[in-house]
Scaffold this motif. Structure first.
Motif: not given
Length: 361
Positions: A194-195, A198-199, A202, A228-229, A231-233, A235, A239
């Motif tokens: 999943r990380k 997400a990356n 992103n 979760w993916i 939200k992190h993806g 970012r 920002k």
């Protein structure tokens, strides 16, 4: 400060590598190989340069027939495959990148083996560039693997902007094939996978923000893993105060949100800390993303801005006191310069206050 990662390639690792190769290839000249590795250029090489130097040198001392060399390296890798050598063992994938580009089938099979407890994310990109259709078909199959390391390779290997790796320009322009893989992995049970998903998202957001926002609307609420993916993806979009992205996650610009009593250190010494505080006012149960944006003066007197999150969640009181600090202690990833810097308080993507301060020796 921890020692540089390049130091993981040391005498102990090379001796371990050589001794394990000999088990499967008795004609391996371990002493000559070791001397060749630690030549007069070794000390000046950085991490990936050392990785390439070892892989290229292996090609000199292993059988010149690629298929024979791969059999030896796969057997060696299986003997050395442990968390202890997770990063160092990427020399095996690098060997495939250097010597295996003309044998797609054998090479992708080897990369599948070598990615377990290591990663073939760099090497597979050369095959994507040379064999785009076949390589992406293989990646889609890997995305369905029972092994999380292989599923992660399917995502990580096709990231358009993977750090330290050759860019995949076609996917920066049109990420459709990448999104096919991410669709398969969007609710993967493994956080490791999943990380990577997400990356990858992103990465895509930096060239195709609207596509990622469309995906966020489509996937949001599928389950907690997918949320979760997303939200992190997203970012980078969050920002950058992208209002559309913020609203997808419930962070709405609201005129009733404000700050008062914003204070900060007027002067900060190099190596010291910037202290700042403010009072945040917001209606109860308002979803808040509270950040501060530091605009650092650069050597050319221009500014570079970094955004740091303070908190995120629903407001449980109308008035909240916030006290924070930022350290100007030396770090390897950022160089500080004397001069006038700026700090802004950002809530739900809206700048609610900004002040200057002076950084000096």
């Amino acid at each position: 400060m921890p020692p540089p990662l390049k130091n993981l390639y040391n005498q102990d690792y090379i001796q371990t590598l050589a001794s394990n190769i000999i088990l499967h290839y008795p004609d391996f000249h371990a002493q000559d190989f070791t001397q060749k590795i630690f030549d007069c250029t070794w000390q000046d090489k950085e991490l990936k340069q050392r990785m390439r130097h070892i892989a290229s040198t292996l090609g000199t001392y292993l059988p010149q027939t690629y298929s024979q060399a791969i059999v030896i390296l796969q057997a060696t890798f299986c003997k050395m495959n442990s968390d202890e050598y997770r990063l160092q063992n990427m020399i095996f994938q690098d060997f495939v990148e250097v010597y295996g580009l003309d044998d797609f089938a054998l090479s992708v099979s080897a990369l599948e083996c070598f990615t377990v407890n290591a990663s073939s994310e760099f090497a597979i990109r050369r095959f994507i560039l040379k064999y785009p259709r076949d390589a992406m078909a293989q990646m889609r199959e890997w995305a369905k693997s029972e092994n999380e390391h292989i599923r992660r390779l399917a995502s990580e290997g096709c990231r358009p902007r993977l750090p330290w790796a050759v860019a995949l320009g076609e996917f920066k322009s049109n990420p459709r094939e990448v999104l096919d893989i991410l669709e398969i992995l969007k609710d993967d049970v493994s956080l490791y996978v999943r990380k990577s998903v997400a990356n990858n998202l992103n990465d895509i957001s930096k060239d195709n923000p609207n596509i990622v926002k469309q995906i966020a609307r489509k996937w949001k609420g599928v389950n907690s893993n997918t949320d979760w993916i997303l939200k992190h993806g997203c970012r980078t979009l969050l920002k950058s105060s992208d209002q559309e992205a913020l609203e997808i996650f419930g962070f709405r610009a609201d005129g009733d949100i404000s700050i008062k009593n914003f204070t900060l250190s007027q002067t900060v010494s190099m190596g010291g800390a910037l202290e700042f505080a403010f009072t945040l006012y917001a209606p109860l149960e308002t979803k808040l993303r509270v950040e501060y944006a530091l605009s650092f003066v650069r050597q050319n007197n221009k500014y570079g801005t970094k955004v740091f999150k303070i908190s995120e969640g629903f407001s449980h009181c109308v008035k909240r006191e916030v006290v924070k600090s930022y350290s100007f202690a030396p770090i390897s990833t950022r160089r500080y310069y004397e001069g006038v810097h700026k700090l802004a308080i950002v809530v739900n993507g809206v700048v609610l206050g900004e002040q200057e301060f002076v950084l000096k020796k």
